[in-house]
Motif scaffolding. Structure first.
Motif, PDB file in Angstrom:
ATOM      1  N   ILE A 190       0.911  -1.093  -0.121  1.00 49.74           N
ATOM      2  CA  ILE A 190      -0.018   0.035  -0.070  1.00 49.74           C
ATOM      3  C   ILE A 190       0.969   1.026   0.121  1.00 49.74           C
ATOM      4  CG2 ILE A 190      -1.663   1.345   1.467  1.00 49.74           C
ATOM      5  CD1 ILE A 190      -2.926  -1.210   2.136  1.00 49.74           C
ATOM      6  N   CYS A 209      -2.002   6.415   0.698  1.00 53.44           N
ATOM      7  CA  CYS A 209      -3.441   5.628   1.128  1.00 53.44           C
ATOM      8  C   CYS A 209      -4.299   6.704   1.863  1.00 53.44           C
ATOM      9  CB  CYS A 209      -3.058   4.507   1.785  1.00 53.44           C
ATOM     10  SG  CYS A 209      -4.527   3.821   2.889  1.00 53.44           S
ATOM     11  N   LYS A 210      -5.569   6.693   1.447  1.00 55.16           N
ATOM     12  CA  LYS A 210      -6.384   7.670   1.918  1.00 55.16           C
ATOM     13  C   LYS A 210      -7.284   6.786   3.036  1.00 55.16           C
ATOM     14  CE  LYS A 210      -7.583  10.302  -1.995  1.00 55.16           C
ATOM     15  NZ  LYS A 210      -7.217  11.748  -1.359  1.00 55.16           N
ATOM     16  N   GLY A 211      -7.246   5.787   3.352  1.00 55.76           N
ATOM     17  CA  GLY A 211      -7.563   5.140   4.605  1.00 55.76           C
ATOM     18  C   GLY A 211      -8.931   4.887   4.908  1.00 55.76           C
ATOM     19  N   CYS A 212      -9.454   4.412   3.521  1.00 58.39           N
ATOM     20  CA  CYS A 212     -10.965   4.630   3.344  1.00 58.39           C
ATOM     21  C   CYS A 212     -11.551   3.233   3.734  1.00 58.39           C
ATOM     22  CB  CYS A 212     -11.409   4.815   1.805  1.00 58.39           C
ATOM     23  SG  CYS A 212     -10.864   3.256   0.841  1.00 58.39           S
ATOM     24  N   ASP A 213     -10.731   2.177   4.008  1.00 64.36           N
ATOM     25  CA  ASP A 213     -11.100   0.870   4.358  1.00 64.36           C
ATOM     26  C   ASP A 213     -11.722  -0.212   3.350  1.00 64.36           C
ATOM     27  OD1 ASP A 213     -10.277   0.634   6.952  1.00 64.36           O
ATOM     28  OD2 ASP A 213     -12.495   0.619   7.709  1.00 64.36           O
ATOM     29  N   ASP A 214     -11.708   0.193   2.042  1.00 67.93           N
ATOM     30  CA  ASP A 214     -12.388  -0.675   1.020  1.00 67.93           C
ATOM     31  C   ASP A 214     -11.593  -1.822   1.073  1.00 67.93           C
ATOM     32  OD1 ASP A 214     -14.327   1.362   0.730  1.00 67.93           O
ATOM     33  OD2 ASP A 214     -13.927   1.553  -1.493  1.00 67.93           O
ATOM     34  N   CYS A 215     -10.341  -1.707   1.017  1.00 64.26           N
ATOM     35  CA  CYS A 215      -9.416  -2.978   0.753  1.00 64.26           C
ATOM     36  C   CYS A 215      -9.485  -4.006   1.734  1.00 64.26           C
ATOM     37  CB  CYS A 215      -7.874  -2.510   0.578  1.00 64.26           C
ATOM     38  SG  CYS A 215      -7.240  -1.474   1.917  1.00 64.26           S
ATOM     39  N   ARG A 253      -4.184   3.280  -5.018  1.00 59.77           N
ATOM     40  CA  ARG A 253      -2.956   3.294  -4.102  1.00 59.77           C
ATOM     41  C   ARG A 253      -2.481   1.971  -3.234  1.00 59.77           C
ATOM     42  NH1 ARG A 253      -4.030   8.806  -2.766  1.00 59.77           N
ATOM     43  NH2 ARG A 253      -4.776   9.469  -4.955  1.00 59.77           N
ATOM     44  N   ILE A 254      -2.590   0.993  -4.346  1.00 59.70           N
ATOM     45  CA  ILE A 254      -1.917  -0.247  -4.047  1.00 59.70           C
ATOM     46  C   ILE A 254      -1.393  -0.573  -5.440  1.00 59.70           C
ATOM     47  CG2 ILE A 254      -2.470  -2.577  -3.212  1.00 59.70           C
ATOM     48  CD1 ILE A 254      -4.835  -1.535  -1.739  1.00 59.70           C
ATOM     49  N   HIS A 287      -2.886   2.618   5.826  1.00 57.66           N
ATOM     50  CA  HIS A 287      -3.224   1.072   6.123  1.00 57.66           C
ATOM     51  C   HIS A 287      -2.074   0.351   5.679  1.00 57.66           C
ATOM     52  CE1 HIS A 287      -7.173   2.512   6.954  1.00 57.66           C
ATOM     53  NE2 HIS A 287      -7.893   1.232   6.426  1.00 57.66           N
ATOM     54  N   CYS A 319      -9.062  -1.067  -4.527  1.00 56.69           N
ATOM     55  CA  CYS A 319      -8.967   0.460  -4.100  1.00 56.69           C
ATOM     56  C   CYS A 319      -9.492   1.462  -4.937  1.00 56.69           C
ATOM     57  CB  CYS A 319      -7.363   0.621  -3.647  1.00 56.69           C
ATOM     58  SG  CYS A 319      -6.728   2.150  -3.358  1.00 56.69           S
ATOM     59  N   PRO A 320     -10.177   2.157  -4.529  1.00 53.87           N
ATOM     60  CA  PRO A 320     -11.015   3.107  -5.429  1.00 53.87           C
ATOM     61  C   PRO A 320     -10.041   3.965  -5.914  1.00 53.87           C
ATOM     62  CG  PRO A 320     -11.852   3.536  -3.432  1.00 53.87           C
ATOM     63  CD  PRO A 320     -10.945   2.249  -3.239  1.00 53.87           C
ATOM     64  N   PHE A 321      -8.967   4.295  -4.956  1.00 50.61           N
ATOM     65  CA  PHE A 321      -7.765   5.637  -5.300  1.00 50.61           C
ATOM     66  C   PHE A 321      -6.522   4.928  -6.063  1.00 50.61           C
ATOM     67  CE2 PHE A 321     -10.476   6.438  -1.602  1.00 50.61           C
ATOM     68  CZ  PHE A 321     -11.257   7.681  -2.197  1.00 50.61           C
TER      69      PHE A 321
END
Ligand code: SF4
Ligand code: SF4
Ligand code: SF4
Length: 398
Positions: A16, A20-26, A65-66, A44, A61-63
């Motif tokens: 990651i 990372c925006k820390g949105c939790d989706d992953c 970032r992975i 994360h 990940c919608p952004f």
């Protein structure tokens, strides 16, 4: 080459990024709870000791970032060097690559992909379906051996492995089993995955047929799967004395290589894989979907035990979308097998698990000795390799 492999073995394939925006989706899609959450909105972190390298977080990940560790540079250096560079391409790649070039998902672009691989400079292009057929034969006959041993049929006393037999072609599932069920590994098939089966043959028989020293061969696999990078890095795969696979690239990375090379994918004239290792049956092609491995191996066992082909409609129950599906397949034994086994038919109970995390109830039954099943397929990614972590992504937000 050793550096990237060492990194993959110690850190895993997936990481990651700091932004990372820390949105939790992953976190929601990780099958092995490998992502550490330090609070919503904070970066994360993936725990390599738990990560399956499956890339489900990456494609979710919608952004964007992975990231996955890349072996593309090694492939480019090999293509520019003096080694004979061979490549195998998996069935799910040909169904996913077109998406990267604006075609409808699932469009079969195998012919154009082979032409593109040739233009990129690969010396020989092989179809992983050949390896899939070998895996199917191994798994099907291994299943027959275990069943006959448990039925007390003479001549099978020394067969190893336990019933139910689990498939072993998905490296994400194999690692999940190693991490979570280390005492139950005797239930897994000992057959190599199609990629590793094909790779072993390519650097041994294939190299011999081509008149190439395996030391001078560089073997690449194009896969829909990030976990295949981990699988190929495992130290046990050295059939020729050299690494069976030198580099794995994903469908996404192949698309990038084609774009970077300025190849106009749409205008390519379709070509075919080479026949040395390129021929395969229809059975191997269905490995890309959940239920495909089970169906292919059952067809092999059915034909070997009954002397007849299994009709399509009899096995459609094992295809579908539920996370755990089951079916019973009745195999009428041939006269030869009736004499050996002492019964008229075999009723095989089979199950298919889509997503490693959905295997819990099935494994509890196996551990308790109450499992009704003889053969169980597990594929880590929901829906199978067509939805693997190496397939093209359409991020809505970047
Ligand atoms: S989905 Fe992407 S942005 Fe969201 S927590 Fe995971 S890595 Fe970070
Ligand atoms: S690669 Fe798979 S196992 Fe590893 S953190 Fe991502 S989703 Fe979890
Ligand atoms: S289901 Fe397919 S793509 Fe996913 S980890 Fe297993 S082999 Fe790889």
């Amino acid at each position: 080459m050793s550096n990237i492999r060492d990194l993959i073995l110690s850190e895993g394939v997936i990481s990651i990024r700091d932004d990372c925006k820390g949105c939790d989706d992953c976190v929601k899609v990780c099958p092995n709870n490998a992502i550490t959450v330090n609070g919503l909105g904070t970066k994360h972190v993936i725990d390599p000791a738990k990560c399956l390298s499956c890339g489900q977080c990456l494609i979710t990940c919608p952004f964007g970032r992975i990231e996955d560790k890349s072996m593309v540079q090694e492939v480019k250096e090999a293509l520019a060097g003096n080694k004979v560079v061979v490549v195998q391409e998996a069935p799910a790649v040909r169904a996913g690559l077109g998406e990267a070039f604006g075609l409808e998902t699932g469009t079969d672009v195998e012919g154009r992909m082979i032409a593109a691989l040739q233009q990129l400079g690969f010396d020989h292009v092989y179809d992983t379906v050949f390896g899939a057929d070998m895996t199917i034969m191994e798994e099907g006959h291994e299943l027959i051996g275990r069943l006959m041993r448990d039925m007390g049929v003479p001549g099978y006393e020394t067969v190893e492995g336990k019933i139910p037999q689990f498939t072993s072609c998905c490296p994400g599932w194999v690692r999940y089993a190693e991490l979570n069920y280390p005492d139950m590994l005797e239930h897994l098939s000992t057959a190599k995955s199609p990629m590793m089966m094909q790779a072993a043959v390519t650097k041994t028989y294939g190299a011999q047929q081509l008149g190439v020293d395996p030391a001078d061969m560089f073997s690449v696999a194009v896969m829909p799967c990030t976990s295949k990078k981990y699988e190929a890095s495992r130290p046990e795969f050295i059939s020729s004395g050299y690494r069976d696979i030198d580099a794995v690239i994903t469908t996404r990375e192949l698309a990038q290589m084609i774009e970077e090379a300025g190849i106009d994918f749409d205008s390519l004239t379709p070509d075919e894989p080479e026949s040395l290792l390129g021929m395969g049956s229809g059975a191997g092609v269905i490995f890309g979907n959940t239920g495909g491995v089970m169906e292919a191996a059952l067809r092999t066992a059915y034909a070997a035990l009954s002397g007849e082909e299994l009709e399509t409609f009899e096995i459609t129950a094992v295809r579908g979308d539920d996370a755990v599906r089951s079916a019973t397949v009745t195999i009428p034994l041939s006269d030869e097998w009736k004499a050996v086994a002492g019964v008229e038919r075999l009723d095989l109970n089979v199950a298919i698990v889509s997503g490693s995390q959905n295997v819990t109830s099935v494994m509890e039954e196996v551990a308790a000795g109450t499992s009704p099943y003889h053969f169980i397929e597990v594929m880590n990614c929901p829906g199978g390799c067509v939805n693997g972590g190496g397939q093209p992504i359409n991020h809505e937000i970047l």
